[in-house]
Design an enzyme around this catalytic site. Sequence first.
Site, PDB file in Angstrom:
ATOM      1  N   HIS A 111       0.854  -1.319   0.125  1.00 47.02           N
ATOM      2  CA  HIS A 111       0.079  -0.003   0.022  1.00 47.02           C
ATOM      3  C   HIS A 111       0.853   1.209  -0.013  1.00 47.02           C
ATOM      4  O   HIS A 111       1.040   1.876   1.070  1.00 47.02           O
ATOM      5  CB  HIS A 111      -1.217  -0.072   1.184  1.00 47.02           C
ATOM      6  CG  HIS A 111      -1.892  -1.042   1.174  1.00 47.02           C
ATOM      7  ND1 HIS A 111      -1.771  -2.229   1.842  1.00 47.02           N
ATOM      8  CD2 HIS A 111      -3.272  -1.108   0.199  1.00 47.02           C
ATOM      9  CE1 HIS A 111      -3.149  -2.944   1.467  1.00 47.02           C
ATOM     10  NE2 HIS A 111      -3.817  -2.165   0.693  1.00 47.02           N
ATOM     11  N   ASP A 136      -5.950   5.065  -0.719  1.00 47.82           N
ATOM     12  CA  ASP A 136      -5.254   4.523   0.290  1.00 47.82           C
ATOM     13  C   ASP A 136      -4.272   5.547   0.943  1.00 47.82           C
ATOM     14  O   ASP A 136      -3.394   5.212   1.297  1.00 47.82           O
ATOM     15  CB  ASP A 136      -4.778   3.330  -0.238  1.00 47.82           C
ATOM     16  CG  ASP A 136      -5.280   2.018  -0.178  1.00 47.82           C
ATOM     17  OD1 ASP A 136      -6.296   2.058   0.736  1.00 47.82           O
ATOM     18  OD2 ASP A 136      -5.190   1.203  -0.926  1.00 47.82           O
TER      19      ASP A 136
END
EC number: 3.1.4.-
Length: 579
Positions: free
Chosen positions: A234, A275
């Site tokens: 991420h 994210d």
Amino acid sequence: MRRQSMSTLTAQGIAATTAATAAAAEAQLFGAAAERLTYYRIRSICFVIVAMSRLRRESSRQSVITVELIQFIIQYRAKETQEKKKRRLADEDDELSEVQPDAVPPEVREWLASTFTRQMATTRNRSDEKPKFRSVAHAIRAGIFVDRIYRRVSSSTLMQFPPDVVKLLKNLDDWTFDVFALTEAASGQVIKYVAYDLLNRYGAMHKFKIAPGVLETFLHRVEEGYCRYRNPYHNNLHAVDVMQSMHYCLCNTGLMNWLTDLEIFASLLAALLHDFEHTGTTNNFHVMSGSETALLYNDRAVLENHHVSASFRLMKEDDANILSHLSREEYKELRTLIIDMVLATDMTYHFQQLKIMRNLLTLQEPTIDKSKALSLVLHCCDISHPAKHWDVHHRWTMLLLEEFFRQGDLEKELGLPFSPLCDRKNTLVAESQIGFIDFIVEPSMTIMSDMLEHILAPIAPVIKNKPAPLPEESSNAHNEDAVEEAKKRNVCAMTRKSIPGAVSKFTITKPWLTCLTENKRIWKEQAIKDAEARALAAAAEAEAEAEAEDKAAASETEAAASTADEPKAEATTEGAASN
């Protein structure tokens, strides 16, 4: 005559009374209370008003209700029932019914259940969305293909792109875009170039008056936020991968022509920021560890709430405010859409999201809300790496597992139980990916495809021109060759064309189908090899344990024998001494 006149007066009285009642009800429906009704209730009111108007007209003509009027009222009731059914379907809860108990190993099923259902969360009923009234121009644009002119990034007022980056961005329209190759050419600043290029292609910089310097500052801060925790998965590469996948769905399927410029802008921003400032741990970890973020957002969509909140806080800063020239109405609409899309990336809402869309598509005349459609597209883009080419997918998988394992190491330090797939020593990699593809990715991509084909079918007879890829300084002949190459790759054409005799059902190109099939085949082969390796390791371990037991038994026997020989040796020694 008197009896006939009385009958006439009675009929006229009934008609007048009915008309007055209808007029009063109609006036009441148009009162201030109508402003607070939801979209579906407003549609129902429209049907009621039409029915009352018909009733009033019929009553003024004659004293009896015709069969035609009765049929009209029945049709209205049927439509109202269908609207109620839609609302009921939208309120249904999710469940893990798609995964049978014996379909996957228990560890994989536990991961699917804990990640893609809300077993650890409280069910939240979302209120009906507020009605959005579009202008006539927007309504017309929703039904036609709109030409968008690509503005060259080589302009002196815009950011300069390195030649190697320009070369790699030529593949930005492909379904499988290798962001790992780009990060080397871009010195790790992939958001800076990809996001800038895409926002410029779609004309967002010009349309919403975004200054190039402000956009560069904003993208630099976004890149910093994604790299803050040094996550293996991420990070800024994942953000670019999802944003590029969103670009493919907008452009190569024609979805962009169903949307306004503001909605396209919101979709790209939601993909970029979905994210932002990810901690490298899951929502469940935040809840179980009682983090400050979990306390702030009450254990519900912890990370997703933080992503969108931190993003809008960033865009409040003067030097990074790319939304400063939006009107109040535009800002509110864009903010609402981004919030809806980012919160829908919470994996615990996966099955609920798919069930709602699947049930809507089974209706005779489904009405698909743009927010729900774009939320599903973003969710599919977020989990799409198993639908890319094997080399890219495998690399993403290893990075994601490393992030999971780091969380498992942290859970071990904190004394927490291992989350699924977070134990370095006991994780079935191949089996987890097979289950992920079978029960999560493949159904999601299928429903998204069906939804897009339903949405775009009314505007299918025209193929639009897409935002052109980043050009190099080249000749016209080179550009023509690029267009021909794009046609061979089934990329949407650069000019507006009509499909002659559109008889067959409208379908979109689905490059992910081949990738999913191939990747699942490779994982199944790997699962067999892993099972054989585990069997050999178990056999070797069992053999080692057996040898260890044999050695232990032999040692015990020798010890017992030596213990029994000691009295004999002592007796022999005593006898020799006496002699």
